[in-house]
Design a protein around this motif. Sequence first.
Motif, PDB file in Angstrom:
ATOM      1  N   HIS A 264      -6.147  -2.990  13.644  1.00 49.84           N
ATOM      2  CA  HIS A 264      -5.236  -1.900  13.323  1.00 49.84           C
ATOM      3  C   HIS A 264      -3.820  -2.453  13.194  1.00 49.84           C
ATOM      4  O   HIS A 264      -2.937  -2.224  14.035  1.00 49.84           O
ATOM      5  CB  HIS A 264      -5.300  -0.775  14.346  1.00 49.84           C
ATOM      6  CG  HIS A 264      -4.626   0.460  13.841  1.00 49.84           C
ATOM      7  ND1 HIS A 264      -5.144   1.205  12.817  1.00 49.84           N
ATOM      8  CD2 HIS A 264      -3.437   1.045  14.160  1.00 49.84           C
ATOM      9  CE1 HIS A 264      -4.326   2.203  12.547  1.00 49.84           C
ATOM     10  NE2 HIS A 264      -3.272   2.116  13.339  1.00 49.84           N
ATOM     11  N   GLN A 265      -3.632  -3.182  12.148  1.00 42.82           N
ATOM     12  CA  GLN A 265      -2.327  -3.682  11.699  1.00 42.82           C
ATOM     13  C   GLN A 265      -2.492  -3.940  10.215  1.00 42.82           C
ATOM     14  O   GLN A 265      -3.611  -4.178   9.747  1.00 42.82           O
ATOM     15  CB  GLN A 265      -1.926  -4.947  12.451  1.00 42.82           C
ATOM     16  CG  GLN A 265      -0.579  -5.533  12.082  1.00 42.82           C
ATOM     17  CD  GLN A 265       0.574  -4.558  12.249  1.00 42.82           C
ATOM     18  OE1 GLN A 265       0.778  -3.696  11.372  1.00 42.82           O
ATOM     19  NE2 GLN A 265       1.332  -4.668  13.326  1.00 42.82           N
ATOM     20  N   GLY A 266      -1.411  -3.865   9.464  1.00 42.33           N
ATOM     21  CA  GLY A 266      -1.589  -3.984   8.029  1.00 42.33           C
ATOM     22  C   GLY A 266      -0.345  -4.426   7.301  1.00 42.33           C
ATOM     23  O   GLY A 266       0.629  -4.890   7.886  1.00 42.33           O
ATOM     24  N   GLY A 267      -0.403  -4.264   5.994  1.00 42.99           N
ATOM     25  CA  GLY A 267       0.692  -4.672   5.130  1.00 42.99           C
ATOM     26  C   GLY A 267       1.001  -3.618   4.102  1.00 42.99           C
ATOM     27  O   GLY A 267       0.479  -2.496   4.133  1.00 42.99           O
ATOM     28  N   THR A 268       1.843  -3.988   3.185  1.00 45.25           N
ATOM     29  CA  THR A 268       2.201  -3.125   2.055  1.00 45.25           C
ATOM     30  C   THR A 268       2.041  -3.918   0.772  1.00 45.25           C
ATOM     31  O   THR A 268       2.177  -5.144   0.761  1.00 45.25           O
ATOM     32  CB  THR A 268       3.644  -2.616   2.164  1.00 45.25           C
ATOM     33  OG1 THR A 268       4.541  -3.743   2.176  1.00 45.25           O
ATOM     34  CG2 THR A 268       3.850  -1.813   3.427  1.00 45.25           C
ATOM     35  N   THR A 269       1.742  -3.225  -0.295  1.00 47.14           N
ATOM     36  CA  THR A 269       1.648  -3.841  -1.612  1.00 47.14           C
ATOM     37  C   THR A 269       2.338  -2.936  -2.621  1.00 47.14           C
ATOM     38  O   THR A 269       2.624  -1.764  -2.338  1.00 47.14           O
ATOM     39  CB  THR A 269       0.189  -4.050  -2.045  1.00 47.14           C
ATOM     40  OG1 THR A 269      -0.494  -2.792  -2.035  1.00 47.14           O
ATOM     41  CG2 THR A 269      -0.526  -5.022  -1.111  1.00 47.14           C
ATOM     42  N   ALA A 270       2.587  -3.483  -3.797  1.00 42.07           N
ATOM     43  CA  ALA A 270       3.289  -2.716  -4.823  1.00 42.07           C
ATOM     44  C   ALA A 270       2.368  -2.270  -5.937  1.00 42.07           C
ATOM     45  O   ALA A 270       2.799  -1.582  -6.856  1.00 42.07           O
ATOM     46  CB  ALA A 270       4.426  -3.570  -5.406  1.00 42.07           C
ATOM     47  N   GLY A 278       2.397  -8.250  -4.358  1.00 46.68           N
ATOM     48  CA  GLY A 278       3.518  -8.189  -3.432  1.00 46.68           C
ATOM     49  C   GLY A 278       3.135  -7.936  -1.996  1.00 46.68           C
ATOM     50  O   GLY A 278       3.875  -7.264  -1.266  1.00 46.68           O
ATOM     51  N   LEU A 279       2.014  -8.474  -1.551  1.00 45.86           N
ATOM     52  CA  LEU A 279       1.593  -8.261  -0.171  1.00 45.86           C
ATOM     53  C   LEU A 279       2.679  -8.706   0.803  1.00 45.86           C
ATOM     54  O   LEU A 279       3.189  -9.820   0.728  1.00 45.86           O
ATOM     55  CB  LEU A 279       0.296  -9.024   0.122  1.00 45.86           C
ATOM     56  CG  LEU A 279      -0.193  -8.967   1.579  1.00 45.86           C
ATOM     57  CD1 LEU A 279      -0.644  -7.553   1.936  1.00 45.86           C
ATOM     58  CD2 LEU A 279      -1.327  -9.961   1.800  1.00 45.86           C
ATOM     59  N   ALA A 280       3.035  -7.825   1.739  1.00 44.71           N
ATOM     60  CA  ALA A 280       4.036  -8.126   2.763  1.00 44.71           C
ATOM     61  C   ALA A 280       3.698  -7.326   4.001  1.00 44.71           C
ATOM     62  O   ALA A 280       2.821  -6.467   4.002  1.00 44.71           O
ATOM     63  CB  ALA A 280       5.437  -7.769   2.253  1.00 44.71           C
ATOM     64  N   GLY A 281       4.415  -7.620   5.100  1.00 42.88           N
ATOM     65  CA  GLY A 281       4.231  -6.848   6.317  1.00 42.88           C
ATOM     66  C   GLY A 281       3.704  -7.673   7.469  1.00 42.88           C
ATOM     67  O   GLY A 281       3.470  -8.882   7.370  1.00 42.88           O
ATOM     68  N   ASP A 282       3.490  -6.988   8.601  1.00 43.19           N
ATOM     69  CA  ASP A 282       3.135  -7.655   9.846  1.00 43.19           C
ATOM     70  C   ASP A 282       1.772  -8.322   9.811  1.00 43.19           C
ATOM     71  O   ASP A 282       1.489  -9.195  10.637  1.00 43.19           O
ATOM     72  CB  ASP A 282       3.185  -6.649  11.000  1.00 43.19           C
ATOM     73  CG  ASP A 282       4.599  -6.183  11.304  1.00 43.19           C
ATOM     74  OD1 ASP A 282       5.537  -6.943  11.024  1.00 43.19           O
ATOM     75  OD2 ASP A 282       4.755  -5.064  11.822  1.00 43.19           O
TER      76      ASP A 282
END
Length: 603
Positions: A264-270, A278-282
Amino acid sequence: MLACSTLLAGCSQLQTAHESATQPSVPTAAKEASPDATPSGDAPVKVRILAFNDLHGNLEPPHLAVFAPDPNREHSSVVVPAGGIAYMADAISRLKQENPNHAVVSAGDMIGASPLLSALFLDEATIDAVNAIGIDFNAVGNHEFDKGSNELLRMQHGGCERFTPRLPCSLDGHFAGANFGFLAANTQRKNGGTLFPAIGIKTFGDGARSVKVGFIGLTLKGTAKLVAPGGVQGIRFADEAATANTLVPQLKAQGADAIVVLIHQGGTTAGSYNGCSGLAGDIVPILDRLDPAIDVVVSGHTHHAYICDYRPPQANRSLLLTSAGRYGMLLTDIELAIDPHAHKVVGKAARNVIVQNEGFTDDKGRSVAPNAAYPRFAQNAAVAAVVERYAQASAPLAQRTVGRLTASLSRQPVASGESPLGNLIADAQLAATQAPQNGGAQLALMNPGGVRADIEVPPEGGNVNFAQLFKAQPFGNNLIVRRLTGKQLRTVLEQQFRSGSNTTARPRVLFPSQGFSYAYDLKQPPGKRIRDMKLNGKPVQDNAYYRVTMNSYLANGGDNFSVFKRGEPVAGGMPDIDALEGYLQIRSPVSPPATDRIQRLDR
């Protein structure tokens, strides 16, 4: 041979939902091709893993849609209505039929921050509905701890012991608990043990062609800053990657041919819900540190959907990263090709399937119809019956009119960080605690994470029912009045810029009640950012005392607002939802309040 699911030790037959043999097959669109033969020339064993995350008790269709590529027009999109657990159950059932080697998993926040239909029954409704689907494992997320670790243990094991203000087992007088396993490898007790099992293993086939898939469940290490501290007392959340890596040898020793992390942790994409632009995040630094033996990471938390073939820096391997977004609107279909002789994954593929439902009409009367370009699902009868039973029980309360608005209330922040709905909730909490017998409060502060949905009415205004209030404010906190000095109040506001996982780039701005105002300047150093605090037009004095209303989550130091805990208790007890309901009942029709209580100086 039936698939066998284990939690560390022991083995039990998987309970499955009713599967209709008449449903058509769902076409597959893979991220990567899986080989038809292993290096030895033998056919690999194909294993299908179906995954979802961040359901948040959304049993009924959430009246939301997915923007999907238009297959008939390049660079165009179509709107596809999606969600509803009975529709998701049908999608799972169809995909299970295509491969007898299947597992169904969740990456957390299955419960918590739920709509009224589930939250009214302490999310027992969601557990019952998921039980009817037939899944294997759920990695515990931060919202599973919203009502504390003891209540979460009740969700797994069942029973009617009371750990919350709301009465458990209110529908039937009993609750059996989840028939699937909760996993929480990095959720550690003081004695070194884990709150739930760390790993699970599922075996497919038999004899020389049997394979095992190992699952590791992880909760984000920042959970303690996102829930009420009292609910996780005596528990620590260890580093995610380090915990997963220590468990790889244990799974290998138990014969795991493939390893899947549910985190239960993730990222963001565009980009697209099936892309990885654009994968980013914790999640990224966690991926970079994972043991190369880990094949798949099923993620969540951010509510973004993606399918990524991720290659860590300076690594000679890639791993598959997936997320199904939120609310059961998408279902991730993962295929692993496993060489039963070499005991390793030789191919992997994934895609997100839209859980298209029958369409809906939104609060403004606009119709969102099904789209023929994408598969449409029916309601699974067994799951739909569970949902309907709880819906009928909750309907009298849900549909009760509580007031009237002249316009919709948005939770979206303006430049200062305020929102109309957030400010109105703060006003309601102040009004409920201003009387001397209720605490004699002078101001109220509300956390933005506690406001979960807009309250919408037609453009000309309209009535609001209890279900709308509950959807906006679902956590069931109580109001607390505490006495703080002006200096402590200033320190609380300074903590907005380092609260939880937030920084000055995304401050977690508390919503202020009417009559309290201040300015802030993010160009100034920490501790010097808050300016010009005033209460009813008079400057707030550092040495003076002020009676401040907050919810019990903040009072316990939630969102890392630790200074609230130091305040002297004055009064408390009223549920926050009751304060909001009373405010609307007395003052209707209510107009959205202005968002001019905070001034941001650095813009």
